[in-house]
Design an enzyme around this catalytic site. Sequence first.
Site, PDB file in Angstrom:
ATOM      1  N   LYS A  84       0.700  -1.280  -0.069  1.00 41.45           N
ATOM      2  CA  LYS A  84      -0.025   0.221   0.047  1.00 41.45           C
ATOM      3  C   LYS A  84       0.709   1.164   0.016  1.00 41.45           C
ATOM      4  CE  LYS A  84      -3.929  -2.458   2.086  1.00 41.45           C
ATOM      5  NZ  LYS A  84      -4.668  -2.636   3.183  1.00 41.45           N
ATOM      6  N   GLN A  92      -4.804  -1.458   9.211  1.00 39.43           N
ATOM      7  CA  GLN A  92      -4.727  -2.777   8.548  1.00 39.43           C
ATOM      8  C   GLN A  92      -5.458  -3.844   9.514  1.00 39.43           C
ATOM      9  OE1 GLN A  92      -3.486  -3.463   5.392  1.00 39.43           O
ATOM     10  NE2 GLN A  92      -4.237  -5.591   6.026  1.00 39.43           N
ATOM     11  N   ASP A 108     -11.084   2.780   3.233  1.00 35.78           N
ATOM     12  CA  ASP A 108     -11.318   1.398   3.082  1.00 35.78           C
ATOM     13  C   ASP A 108     -12.797   1.312   2.674  1.00 35.78           C
ATOM     14  OD1 ASP A 108      -9.262  -0.498   3.144  1.00 35.78           O
ATOM     15  OD2 ASP A 108      -9.022  -0.117   5.162  1.00 35.78           O
TER      16      ASP A 108
END
Length: 279
Positions: free
Chosen positions: A52, A96, A119
Amino acid sequence: MANLIDGKRISQEIKDELKEKTAGLKRQGIEGCLAVIQVGADPASTVYVRNKKRACEYIGIESRSFELPEETTQEQLLELIQNLNTDELVNGILVQLPVPDQIDENKIIQAIAPQKDVDGFHPQNVGALTSGLPGFVSCTPAGVIQLLKRSGISIAGKNCVVVGRSNIVGKPMALLMLREHATVTIAHSRTQNLKEVCRQADILIVAVGKPKLIDASYVKEGAVVIDVGIHRNEDQKLCGDVDFDSVSAHAGAITPVPGGVGPMTIAMLMYNCVQAMTR
Ligand code: NAD
């Protein structure tokens, strides 16, 4: 033999478009910054986080890393999120997952400001998707839509079966296919006659987390098959929820693992980060 849907090429195409866009925004004085939080040192999470950050660098936005120890408390993590929520230089926040057991994942998701929730997991963004309002969409299902569209596969009016009903993949996937005017069925672990249900699909999207569950007997001749699953088999090679060798002889188009859905998730995360910059 099925046509191969090339997620590697399509994700690169998207990242190149985003790179151009961020360069344009920079010329207007708009900078991007994604805060990436990892709690603990789970090796798979470390790889995802590294990829990422690399993608941020590629498209030209800053990534700010927070690597917290395994024993971090929920309060400490919530405090960091609060600080990032109010930090005007940060436009995206990502925690995460999974987080260690002492931390309630839902509390963390709900603490992230919805306008920084790149997200797309916050209930406000999920609600927006359900109501057809603008908001961030979960990256993996958004990536599947791009794979279909950019491969010239039409969705409207097609029978789509989504196998799996997780909050991160299955449910938003079904909502997105509905938004694209497919006729959508969601199948899951309690579905009876899964094979018959799957065989109705013009577009079969599989996100069950069971290696090679779906073989050719689940697939209508000529159907489009999208495999979201990622596993390592006995030889440490990557495979999906779909038995590629069996299904590819029978389907009209199929995503490989690796090189299908996987790279799209990060490309769509970058897409959401650029959206966050322009809000
Ligand atoms: P999950 O475990 O949260 O959900 C799995 C779903 O599959 C559940 O809703 C369950 O009802 C259903 N299911 C389980 N067994 C079944 C069966 N035998 N028949 C029918 N349905 C069944 O998993 P998830 O987070 O949705 O992920 C699914 C897969 O996708 C995993 O392999 C995961 O690693 C992968 N994944 C990939 C990406 C990516 O970037 N490519 C992103 C997220 C998840």
